[in-house]
Write an enzyme that holds these catalytic residues in place. Sequence first.
Site, PDB file in Angstrom:
ATOM      1  N   ALA A  65       0.846  -1.193   0.000  1.00 15.13           N
ATOM      2  CA  ALA A  65       0.000   0.000   0.000  1.00 15.13           C
ATOM      3  C   ALA A  65       0.877   1.237   0.000  1.00 15.13           C
ATOM      4  O   ALA A  65       1.790   1.366   0.821  1.00 15.13           O
ATOM      5  CB  ALA A  65      -0.913  -0.009   1.228  1.00 15.13           C
ATOM      6  N   HIS A  66       0.641   2.142  -0.950  1.00 14.65           N
ATOM      7  CA  HIS A  66       1.474   3.336  -1.040  1.00 14.65           C
ATOM      8  C   HIS A  66       0.763   4.389  -1.876  1.00 14.65           C
ATOM      9  O   HIS A  66      -0.243   4.112  -2.521  1.00 14.65           O
ATOM     10  CB  HIS A  66       2.834   3.014  -1.658  1.00 14.65           C
ATOM     11  CG  HIS A  66       2.750   2.527  -3.076  1.00 14.65           C
ATOM     12  ND1 HIS A  66       2.312   1.259  -3.399  1.00 14.65           N
ATOM     13  CD2 HIS A  66       3.015   3.128  -4.254  1.00 14.65           C
ATOM     14  CE1 HIS A  66       2.335   1.114  -4.709  1.00 14.65           C
ATOM     15  NE2 HIS A  66       2.742   2.237  -5.260  1.00 14.65           N
ATOM     16  N   ALA A  67       1.287   5.594  -1.851  1.00  9.39           N
ATOM     17  CA  ALA A  67       0.799   6.662  -2.716  1.00  9.39           C
ATOM     18  C   ALA A  67       2.008   7.492  -3.140  1.00  9.39           C
ATOM     19  O   ALA A  67       3.152   7.135  -2.813  1.00  9.39           O
ATOM     20  CB  ALA A  67      -0.242   7.516  -1.995  1.00  9.39           C
TER      21      ALA A  67
END
Lengths: 150, 90
Positions: A65-67
């Site tokens: 999970a990342h942005a």
Amino acid sequence: MSLPSLADRAIVLQAHAADWRAAVRLAGDALVDSGCTTAEYTEAMLRLVETHGPYIVIAPGLALAHARPGPEVRQDGLSVVTLAEPVEFGHAHNDPVSVVIGLAGVAADAHLSAVADLANAFNDSAAIQALARATNREDARAILEGRRVS
Amino acid sequence: MKIVAICGAGIGSSGILKVNAERVLQRLGVTATVVAADIDSVARVAADAQVILTSEEFVEAIGRTHADVVVVHNYFDTDELTQKLTDAVG
């Protein structure tokens, strides 16, 4: 950044999540709790999946999970969430997910050395399952740092 | 040779692909530049690329390209990457 030794607050083991959103939120909350991000970063991580699909499930049982780097990131960091009951992300090959890694970097190049370290740990195919089974933070740290996989 | 790893944010998952592709290419003795990029910049970044590494989710968005589009299932499985890169660059 290279992999910092993870703070206790960045490691959440055997958690319960009703669905993929809840699982990503747990990883985001752990980044917030360890001082790496603001809550808005968690929303950005969720939007990335809503926009592009479950591609963040990059290996059997593991979601990254990342942005994008941005003002929501206070400092580089990782979080680790393992799920007592795996959840479906809707991925064609790698569901269900029992390990969610949260990744935040203030700049793209900072991300890259951190992901190189992640690759070192998880190129060992036993590491994901070992992490999913970990019952204490020291074991989880050892697996992430490539010191132990079983 | 230029290889582009594509994901939604251009960091994170495409970074994993870049790191592992570089390792595999070095083992194969192939000289190549591997760039991580986000899907919005694929047309520009991959214009002169021979290979695009990505997930199934992005194949449609990548659209028409001269590059070989290689779909990777397990980003940590260097055996899968070795086989697919060998087919693509061989």
